[in-house]
Design an enzyme around this catalytic site. Structure first.
Site, PDB file in Angstrom:
ATOM      1  N   TYR A   1       0.829  -1.214   0.000  1.00 27.10           N
ATOM      2  CA  TYR A   1       0.000   0.000   0.000  1.00 27.10           C
ATOM      3  C   TYR A   1       0.865   1.267   0.000  1.00 27.10           C
ATOM      4  O   TYR A   1       0.857   2.032  -0.966  1.00 27.10           O
ATOM      5  CB  TYR A   1      -0.967  -0.046   1.191  1.00 27.10           C
ATOM      6  CG  TYR A   1      -1.766   1.231   1.349  1.00 27.10           C
ATOM      7  CD1 TYR A   1      -2.710   1.593   0.403  1.00 27.10           C
ATOM      8  CD2 TYR A   1      -1.553   2.076   2.438  1.00 27.10           C
ATOM      9  CE1 TYR A   1      -3.434   2.780   0.537  1.00 27.10           C
ATOM     10  CE2 TYR A   1      -2.276   3.257   2.575  1.00 27.10           C
ATOM     11  CZ  TYR A   1      -3.209   3.610   1.618  1.00 27.10           C
ATOM     12  OH  TYR A   1      -3.910   4.783   1.752  1.00 27.10           O
TER      13      TYR A   1
ATOM     14  N   HIS B   1      -8.994   4.845 -12.043  1.00 26.16           N
ATOM     15  CA  HIS B   1      -9.493   6.140 -11.564  1.00 26.16           C
ATOM     16  C   HIS B   1      -8.442   7.239 -11.627  1.00 26.16           C
ATOM     17  O   HIS B   1      -8.707   8.374 -11.258  1.00 26.16           O
ATOM     18  CB  HIS B   1     -10.003   6.008 -10.124  1.00 26.16           C
ATOM     19  CG  HIS B   1     -11.265   5.205 -10.034  1.00 26.16           C
ATOM     20  ND1 HIS B   1     -12.503   5.771  -9.852  1.00 26.16           N
ATOM     21  CD2 HIS B   1     -11.475   3.872 -10.155  1.00 26.16           C
ATOM     22  CE1 HIS B   1     -13.415   4.811  -9.837  1.00 26.16           C
ATOM     23  NE2 HIS B   1     -12.820   3.658 -10.015  1.00 26.16           N
TER      24      HIS B   1
ATOM     25  N   ARG C   1      -7.729  15.695  -0.771  1.00 21.00           N
ATOM     26  CA  ARG C   1      -6.832  14.945   0.106  1.00 21.00           C
ATOM     27  C   ARG C   1      -5.504  15.667   0.060  1.00 21.00           C
ATOM     28  O   ARG C   1      -5.143  16.259  -0.968  1.00 21.00           O
ATOM     29  CB  ARG C   1      -6.642  13.512  -0.410  1.00 21.00           C
ATOM     30  CG  ARG C   1      -7.778  12.575  -0.114  1.00 21.00           C
ATOM     31  CD  ARG C   1      -7.501  11.173  -0.657  1.00 21.00           C
ATOM     32  NE  ARG C   1      -7.213  11.208  -2.079  1.00 21.00           N
ATOM     33  CZ  ARG C   1      -6.009  11.115  -2.601  1.00 21.00           C
ATOM     34  NH1 ARG C   1      -4.944  10.971  -1.833  1.00 21.00           N
ATOM     35  NH2 ARG C   1      -5.837  11.173  -3.900  1.00 21.00           N
TER      36      ARG C   1
ATOM     37  N   ASP D   1      -4.682  15.175 -12.149  1.00 21.15           N
ATOM     38  CA  ASP D   1      -5.754  14.504 -11.423  1.00 21.15           C
ATOM     39  C   ASP D   1      -6.544  13.668 -12.424  1.00 21.15           C
ATOM     40  O   ASP D   1      -6.895  14.170 -13.496  1.00 21.15           O
ATOM     41  CB  ASP D   1      -6.676  15.560 -10.773  1.00 21.15           C
ATOM     42  CG  ASP D   1      -7.419  15.003  -9.572  1.00 21.15           C
ATOM     43  OD1 ASP D   1      -7.568  13.775  -9.492  1.00 21.15           O
ATOM     44  OD2 ASP D   1      -7.851  15.799  -8.717  1.00 21.15           O
TER      45      ASP D   1
ATOM     46  N   LEU E   1     -13.621  14.880  -8.460  1.00 19.82           N
ATOM     47  CA  LEU E   1     -15.064  14.907  -8.224  1.00 19.82           C
ATOM     48  C   LEU E   1     -15.476  16.127  -7.414  1.00 19.82           C
ATOM     49  O   LEU E   1     -16.625  16.566  -7.491  1.00 19.82           O
ATOM     50  CB  LEU E   1     -15.500  13.625  -7.508  1.00 19.82           C
ATOM     51  CG  LEU E   1     -15.282  12.341  -8.303  1.00 19.82           C
ATOM     52  CD1 LEU E   1     -15.828  11.143  -7.542  1.00 19.82           C
ATOM     53  CD2 LEU E   1     -15.951  12.413  -9.679  1.00 19.82           C
ATOM     54  N   VAL E   2     -14.529  16.696  -6.642  1.00 21.21           N
ATOM     55  CA  VAL E   2     -14.866  17.865  -5.832  1.00 21.21           C
ATOM     56  C   VAL E   2     -15.393  18.987  -6.737  1.00 21.21           C
ATOM     57  O   VAL E   2     -16.382  19.653  -6.412  1.00 21.21           O
ATOM     58  CB  VAL E   2     -13.634  18.315  -5.012  1.00 21.21           C
ATOM     59  CG1 VAL E   2     -13.854  19.685  -4.422  1.00 21.21           C
ATOM     60  CG2 VAL E   2     -13.352  17.302  -3.899  1.00 21.21           C
TER      61      VAL E   2
ATOM     62  N   ASP F   1       3.605 -18.164 -43.487  1.00 22.37           N
ATOM     63  CA  ASP F   1       3.871 -17.275 -42.339  1.00 22.37           C
ATOM     64  C   ASP F   1       2.584 -16.907 -41.612  1.00 22.37           C
ATOM     65  O   ASP F   1       1.611 -16.503 -42.232  1.00 22.37           O
ATOM     66  CB  ASP F   1       4.548 -15.983 -42.826  1.00 22.37           C
ATOM     67  CG  ASP F   1       5.904 -16.254 -43.398  1.00 22.37           C
ATOM     68  OD1 ASP F   1       6.857 -16.382 -42.627  1.00 22.37           O
ATOM     69  OD2 ASP F   1       6.004 -16.367 -44.649  1.00 22.37           O
TER      70      ASP F   1
ATOM     71  N   ASP G   1      -3.745 -16.410 -42.714  1.00 23.03           N
ATOM     72  CA  ASP G   1      -3.920 -15.462 -41.607  1.00 23.03           C
ATOM     73  C   ASP G   1      -4.061 -14.006 -42.020  1.00 23.03           C
ATOM     74  O   ASP G   1      -4.450 -13.188 -41.215  1.00 23.03           O
ATOM     75  CB  ASP G   1      -2.722 -15.551 -40.655  1.00 23.03           C
ATOM     76  CG  ASP G   1      -1.506 -14.917 -41.267  1.00 23.03           C
ATOM     77  OD1 ASP G   1      -1.070 -15.380 -42.343  1.00 23.03           O
ATOM     78  OD2 ASP G   1      -1.002 -13.926 -40.708  1.00 23.03           O
TER      79      ASP G   1
HETATM   80  P1  ADP Z   1      -9.364  11.911  -4.997  1.00 25.17           P
HETATM   81  O1  ADP Z   1     -10.122  10.776  -5.521  1.00 25.17           O
HETATM   82  O2  ADP Z   1      -8.021  12.054  -5.590  1.00 25.17           O
HETATM   83  O3  ADP Z   1      -9.308  11.978  -3.520  1.00 25.17           O
HETATM   84  P2  ADP Z   1     -11.679  13.482  -5.863  1.00 25.17           P
HETATM   85  O4  ADP Z   1     -11.885  14.954  -5.883  1.00 25.17           O
HETATM   86  O5  ADP Z   1     -12.031  12.794  -7.117  1.00 25.17           O
HETATM   87  O6  ADP Z   1     -10.167  13.235  -5.435  1.00 25.17           O
HETATM   88  O7  ADP Z   1     -12.573  12.833  -4.733  1.00 25.17           O
HETATM   89  C1  ADP Z   1     -12.550  13.240  -3.410  1.00 25.17           C
HETATM   90  C2  ADP Z   1     -13.815  12.757  -2.743  1.00 25.17           C
HETATM   91  O8  ADP Z   1     -13.601  12.760  -1.326  1.00 25.17           O
HETATM   92  C3  ADP Z   1     -15.000  13.658  -3.011  1.00 25.17           C
HETATM   93  O9  ADP Z   1     -16.136  12.878  -3.248  1.00 25.17           O
HETATM   94  C4  ADP Z   1     -15.152  14.489  -1.729  1.00 25.17           C
HETATM   95  O10 ADP Z   1     -16.479  14.811  -1.418  1.00 25.17           O
HETATM   96  C5  ADP Z   1     -14.567  13.574  -0.673  1.00 25.17           C
HETATM   97  N1  ADP Z   1     -13.877  14.417   0.330  1.00 25.17           N
HETATM   98  C6  ADP Z   1     -12.885  15.246   0.081  1.00 25.17           C
HETATM   99  N2  ADP Z   1     -12.520  15.876   1.198  1.00 25.17           N
HETATM  100  C7  ADP Z   1     -13.276  15.437   2.179  1.00 25.17           C
HETATM  101  C8  ADP Z   1     -13.351  15.706   3.588  1.00 25.17           C
HETATM  102  N3  ADP Z   1     -12.554  16.559   4.192  1.00 25.17           N
HETATM  103  N4  ADP Z   1     -14.244  15.029   4.272  1.00 25.17           N
HETATM  104  C9  ADP Z   1     -15.051  14.158   3.674  1.00 25.17           C
HETATM  105  N5  ADP Z   1     -15.022  13.880   2.373  1.00 25.17           N
HETATM  106  C10 ADP Z   1     -14.149  14.494   1.630  1.00 25.17           C
HETATM  107  C1  G6P Z   2      -7.831   8.200  -5.114  1.00 24.17           C
HETATM  108  C2  G6P Z   2      -7.586   6.818  -5.673  1.00 24.17           C
HETATM  109  C3  G6P Z   2      -8.364   5.772  -4.878  1.00 24.17           C
HETATM  110  C4  G6P Z   2      -8.047   5.906  -3.419  1.00 24.17           C
HETATM  111  C5  G6P Z   2      -8.296   7.334  -2.943  1.00 24.17           C
HETATM  112  C6  G6P Z   2      -7.933   7.548  -1.499  1.00 24.17           C
HETATM  113  O1  G6P Z   2      -9.146   8.522  -5.327  1.00 24.17           O
HETATM  114  O2  G6P Z   2      -7.946   6.777  -7.041  1.00 24.17           O
HETATM  115  O3  G6P Z   2      -8.050   4.477  -5.314  1.00 24.17           O
HETATM  116  O4  G6P Z   2      -8.826   5.007  -2.666  1.00 24.17           O
HETATM  117  O5  G6P Z   2      -7.545   8.214  -3.738  1.00 24.17           O
HETATM  118  O6  G6P Z   2      -6.642   7.098  -1.244  1.00 24.17           O
HETATM  119  P1  G6P Z   2      -6.314   5.962  -0.178  1.00 24.17           P
HETATM  120  O7  G6P Z   2      -4.880   5.679  -0.358  1.00 24.17           O
HETATM  121  O8  G6P Z   2      -6.655   6.575   1.140  1.00 24.17           O
HETATM  122  O9  G6P Z   2      -7.191   4.794  -0.453  1.00 24.17           O
END
Ligand code: ADP
Ligand code: G6P
Length: 753
Positions: A88, A166, A283, A382, A386-387, A510, A689
């Site tokens: 991991y 993803h 994140r 990225d 989704l944010v 061939d 072929d």
């Molecule tokens: P990644 O998959 O790289 O983390 P995304 O933006 O695609 O980035 O997805 C992040 C997801 O995590 C979103 O659905 C968002 O709502 C959720 N998320 C992000 N920050 C927080 C937080 N502080 N608390 C709860 N959910 C969160």
């Molecule tokens: C991204 C990756 C996911 C992963 C998530 C959180 O969205 O595409 O596969 O689950 O980040 O990361 P973590 O290491 O906490 O699973």
């Protein structure tokens, strides 16, 4: 009823233990939050890691965890401390994650971690196999499980397997640096359908498959080990209704219902006339461009001081992968930057940055999304993000501006956002100003488009489309399989063969009797092949013909003394038994001196290609060239040749990685038809072929048994997978034809396969 099994490294729920009690929280990250609504929808089982370490669990706790996850229709894979370190934090997040996001300087290649990655993927495979019943669909997610599709396919060839990545798939130039690149690609190719967020990731993947595995791709299809694998892009959506409705409900809250966070946000907004808030949520990951974003905000305050005291930046960073050194460094850098900027600009009543380093419940995310005027999302890379989509979904009155990095997959479908380059501070500062000053009408206009699209292509729709495409891919496979020369068809063919008195076997060389090699001269017949062909040739009533595009010198050298009939250069020459070669057509060669210089320029400009000069034809081979360049030059050459050959009776044949120019009146179809006029055959069999063999399949009578080698479009009635299967079939002929073998026990002895 058949079920869908979702497999991802992380389950949608995260378990912690304190005082022997389990605490369950939702997982953060796009994969978990997105797939969660798919999981809640129907009959699915989700297999993944619970977030706990095996060593921290005794039997009782393990039982509790299993029960807790089972309640959520999940099954937990247990990972040891070592697995976590090496699989991991190691291979997944110090090798694949940085490399796939183009952070090559952070990428760490370590054999122990690779070994652990393989082991843990095996662990997941065992768990999946344990829960899979016939007819189930298995949908595997993300970079932690790239080897899983192959591991499952090997043991359950009939399982329907989808894979979705993803994160970005990097360009070939980056991916090729991976020491285990072939194993990873082959692992992924265990799936029937491979999905990516964007077309760019899809084409990067196809390019690596072509260049590293040297497999042929046809548009978005790959033929591999007798299967057709489809690759496509499916931009992931969000649960639009969930966010939109939560925002509507949020708008109706009275003072008492408001959260503490909301009250604080309100206080700020009300305290200063014209106050605005900028939001970012991610994140804490170096791919998200957080330090750049902070520096750009600092520059914005410098360049446009009129916004000081008025604008507040709410920065929410969720702790992530904190055992990986780069994440620790990033945390330190972020803390320092926030401290420095706040120290530099704060006043008694104003702090420019509100910094939260924690996860937040859904309700607080809605507080933030609905209260902030601008979302500033600036990842360096990225997969999707989704944010950005969630922010737009919560803007019920269609106000609010999304400032989004071009480097996020989401930017491809969110053109109405203000798109920026995350490395260009000047542009970010100016765009922030523009966003903060944008008239509400313009905001609404932009958001109306964005919302419509997000609502239409929600995460359910996304999952539905993916699963629909997976079913279609499986169907495509079945269509091809129905033409496969399977045991039943083979028995009929063998029966016809057995009953016949005069048989004609037309065999291409061939790609049919032997596999391709990089140098044509190296594809010599092996002893086993000689033995097989000799025995066929000696079978009474059987005329064996090798019909090839090879020149007569090569065919003569390899088979001249065997007594078979040889047809060389696609039908220009024929040799029967011990006789000499005779031309089958009157052929001109004067065109060759004019066209050769043209072909030479293609050889010079395309490394790895060469020109083969035959007696009556010229062949440009590009098997060893870079596959993409080779294909591009082949197309170019065909165009050039179209105008050049009009003065002669010539045709351009496209073979397997070869373009050949030869007289129009020479082809394998004409040559094989001639054979039919010489004798009255009651069993005609042809196998080949490539495209040059299609002439033969076309010209032979309907009752002929025509067989294509490999799964490609063809006029042949049947196909077999490869040269190995070709030899197996010929061996069956021998057994069926052997005089002392009884038909019953000869033909029906191996009806499997
Ligand atoms: P990644 O998959 O790289 O983390 P995304 O933006 O695609 O980035 O997805 C992040 C997801 O995590 C979103 O659905 C968002 O709502 C959720 N998320 C992000 N920050 C927080 C937080 N502080 N608390 C709860 N959910 C969160
Ligand atoms: C991204 C990756 C996911 C992963 C998530 C959180 O969205 O595409 O596969 O689950 O980040 O990361 P973590 O290491 O906490 O699973």
């Amino acid at each position: 009823m058949n079920k869908t099994i979702i497999v991802s490294n992380r389950l949608p729920l995260q378990i912690d233990i304190s005082n022997d009690k389990l605490r369950i929280t939702p997982s953060v990250g796009g994969l978990a939050t997105g797939m969660k609504s798919v999981h809640e929808e129907g009959k699915t089982l989700w297999i993944g890691w619970s977030g706990l370490k095996e060593e921290d669990l005794d039997d009782t706790l393990t039982r509790k965890v299993d029960q807790a996850v089972a309640q959520e229709h999940c099954a937990a894979v247990s990972l040891t401390g070592k697995d976590l370190d090496n699989f991991y934090y190691g291979f997944s997040n110090r090798t694949l994650w940085p490399l796939f996001h183009y952070f090559m300087e952070y990428t760490y290649f370590e054999n122990i971690q690779w070994e652990s990655y393989k082991r843990v993927n095996r662990k997941f495979a065992d768990m999946v196999l344990k829960h899979t019943d016939d007819g189930d669909t298995i949908w595997i997610h993300d970079y932690q499980l790239l080897l899983l599709p192959e591991l499952i396919k090997r043991e359950r060839p009939n399982a329907s397997i989808g894979f979705f990545l993803h994160i970005p798939f990097p360009s070939y130039e980056v991916f090729r640096t991976m020491p285990w690149r072939e194993e990873l690609l082959r692992g992924m190719l265990g799936a029937d359908l491979l999905g990516f967020h964007t077309y760019d990731y899809e084409r990067h993947f196809l390019s690596s498959v072509r260049r590293i595995l040297r497999l042929d791709t046809h548009f978005n299809e790959i033929s591999y080990e007798g299967r057709t694998i489809r690759v496509d892009s499916f931009p992931m959506g969000i649960d639009y209704r969930k966010f939109h409705n939560a925002a509507i409900a949020h708008g109706r809250q009275n003072e008492a219902q408001k959260s503490d966070l909301q009250k604080r946000l309100d206080t700020h907004l009300l305290s200063t006339p014209g106050a605005k808030m900028i939001l970012s949520i991610d994140r804490l990951d170096y791919t998200k461009g957080i330090p750049n974003r902070l520096r750009a905000f600092e520059y914005f305050l410098e360049k446009y001081p009129q916004f000081r005291e008025k604008v507040r930046f709410v920065l929410l960073a969720v702790p992530s992968r904190s055992n990986v050194p780069q994440y620790q460094l990033l945390k330190k850098e972020t803390d320092e930057l926030v401290g420095r900027i706040n120290g530099r600009f704060s006043s008694v009543s104003w702090t420019p940055i509100w910094y939260f380093y924690r996860s937040m419940p859904f309700e607080n995310l809605i507080d933030l999304y609905t209260s902030c005027d601008v979302a500033l999302i600036t990842p360096i890379r990225d997969g999707m993000n989704l944010v950005a989509k969630e922010y737009i979904a919560t803007r019920v009155d269609q106000s609010g501006i999304l400032v989004l990095s071009e480097m996020a997959g989401a930017a491809k479908e969110m053109n109405e956002a203000l798109l920026i380059n995350p490395n260009n501070f000047e542009q970010i500062a100016d765009t922030l100003k523009r966003a903060l000053e944008m008239p509400v009408e313009e905001q609404a206009e932009r958001n109306a488009f964005l919302q419509q699209r997000l609502e239409r292509y929600s995460v359910d729709k996304w999952a539905g489309e993916f699963l629909k495409a997976l079913r279609a891919t499986r169907k495509l496979h079945h269509v091809m399989v129905s033409r496969k020369l399977n045991a039943e068809i083979r028995e009929q063919v063998l029966l016809d063969y057995y009953k016949s008195k005069n048989r004609l076997l037309l065999l291409d060389y061939d790609g049919t009797l032997v596999n391709f090699t990089n140098k044509p001269k190296e594809a010599r017949p092996d002893e086993a092949l000689y033995d097989l062909l000799d025995r066929l040739h000696q079978t009474p009533g059987t005329d064996l013909v090798i019909i090839s595009g090879r020149d007569k010198e090569t065919l003569g050298e390899w088979f001249g003394d065997r007594g078979y009939t040889l047809i060389a250069e696609h039908g220009a020459w024929k040799k029967e038994g011990t006789e000499d070669w005779t031309p089958l057509e009157t052929l001109r060669t004067d065109w060759m001196q004019n066209l050769k210089p043209v072909l030479d320029t293609f050889v010079d400009r395309t490394p790895g290609t060469f020109l083969e000069e035959k007696n009556f034809s010229l062949a440009w081979h590009f098997r060893k060239a870079d596959p993409e360049l080779g294909q591009m030059r082949a197309t170019e050459l065909k165009t050039v040749l179209t105008s050049l050959i009009s003065n002669y009776e010539l045709s351009v044949l496209e073979g397997n990685k070869v373009i050949e120019i030869k007289s129009s009146n020479v082809n394998k179809g004409r040559a094989s038809s001639r054979m039919l006029t010489e004798k009255n055959y009651d069993f005609i069999f042809a196998m080949g072929d490539d495209w040059t063999d299609e002439y033969m399949f076309e010209q032979l009578p309907d009752e002929a048994v025509t067989v294509k080698v490999g799964i490609k479009k063809s006029g042949a009635r049947y196909f077999v997978h490869d040269t190995e299967k070709v030899r197996e079939l010929l061996e069956h002929f021998l057994q069926a034809g052997s005089e002392d073998a009884g038909i019953g026990n000869t033909l029906f002895f191996s009806s499997k396969n």
